[in-house]
Enzyme design. Sequence first.
Site, PDB file in Angstrom:
ATOM      1  N   GLU A 102       0.825  -1.225   0.000  1.00 31.89           N
ATOM      2  CA  GLU A 102       0.000   0.000   0.000  1.00 31.89           C
ATOM      3  C   GLU A 102       0.851   1.263   0.000  1.00 31.89           C
ATOM      4  O   GLU A 102       0.516   2.249   0.653  1.00 31.89           O
ATOM      5  CB  GLU A 102      -0.937   0.003   1.222  1.00 31.89           C
ATOM      6  CG  GLU A 102      -1.760  -1.255   1.369  1.00 31.89           C
ATOM      7  CD  GLU A 102      -3.098  -1.163   0.651  1.00 31.89           C
ATOM      8  OE1 GLU A 102      -3.593  -0.046   0.461  1.00 31.89           O
ATOM      9  OE2 GLU A 102      -3.626  -2.215   0.272  1.00 31.89           O
ATOM     10  N   THR A 104       5.237   1.885  -0.433  1.00 36.87           N
ATOM     11  CA  THR A 104       6.413   1.580   0.402  1.00 36.87           C
ATOM     12  C   THR A 104       6.809   2.803   1.243  1.00 36.87           C
ATOM     13  O   THR A 104       6.371   3.926   0.976  1.00 36.87           O
ATOM     14  CB  THR A 104       7.622   1.182  -0.475  1.00 36.87           C
ATOM     15  OG1 THR A 104       7.991   2.305  -1.281  1.00 36.87           O
ATOM     16  CG2 THR A 104       7.328  -0.021  -1.359  1.00 36.87           C
ATOM     17  N   SER A 105       7.675   2.575   2.206  1.00 37.05           N
ATOM     18  CA  SER A 105       8.139   3.689   3.050  1.00 37.05           C
ATOM     19  C   SER A 105       8.828   4.757   2.210  1.00 37.05           C
ATOM     20  O   SER A 105       8.699   5.954   2.500  1.00 37.05           O
ATOM     21  CB  SER A 105       9.092   3.165   4.131  1.00 37.05           C
ATOM     22  OG  SER A 105       8.371   2.400   5.070  1.00 37.05           O
TER      23      SER A 105
END
Length: 129
Positions: A102, A104-105
Amino acid sequence: MEYTRERVQFNTRICDFQGVRFDFADWWTRIEAGKHLTYHAAMLRQAGKPHSKEAAMAKLYCSELAAWATTKAVQFHGGYGYTSEYPVERLMRDSKIGEIGEGTSEIQRTVIARHLLGPEMTGGEVGAT
Ligand SMILES: Cc1cc2nc3c(=O)[nH]c(=O)nc-3n(C[C@H](O)[C@H](O)[C@H](O)COP(=O)(O)OP(=O)(O)OC[C@H]3O[C@@H](n4cnc5c(N)ncnc54)[C@H](O)[C@@H]3O)c2cc1C
């Protein structure tokens, strides 16, 4: 925390070591901070206000927090934490998906930085991924 109350090493409960207590304090403080970021983003959305920066900050912070907190949980269990005898190793593995799925960082950081710098500084629309 329950396990560290029971486990005794060097004639001391694990939870009585100051280093472990410092970790507990950081654990709880960061979990509360993550809750506040999340509730703030949810509140903005519910009020119909712009919230993409706040949602990205909550997603980023809580995903990395979950990975960090569950790794700590394994550490508190020592060798048992690494085995499937206790559920913490499963929680650690499961938490990693938060940093990937959902958005990525890295993409959350990209969204946040675009908001901070503005579209003219980044060559992209604010909030666009
Ligand atoms: C268990 C699981 C379930 C999933 N379920 C779903 C689902 O239900 N629906 C769905 O749509 N997807 C799902 N996914 C896919 C998931 O959303 C993607 O894996 C995720 O978005 C990352 O895309 P990618 O794997 O193509 O990685 P890539 O895009 O190839 O990225 C690889 C790495 O490069 C970094 N990177 C890429 N672009 C940039 C950039 N511009 N700047 C900095 N770093 C960058 C990424 O952050 C990452 O660290 C699932 C994945 C897993 C593992």
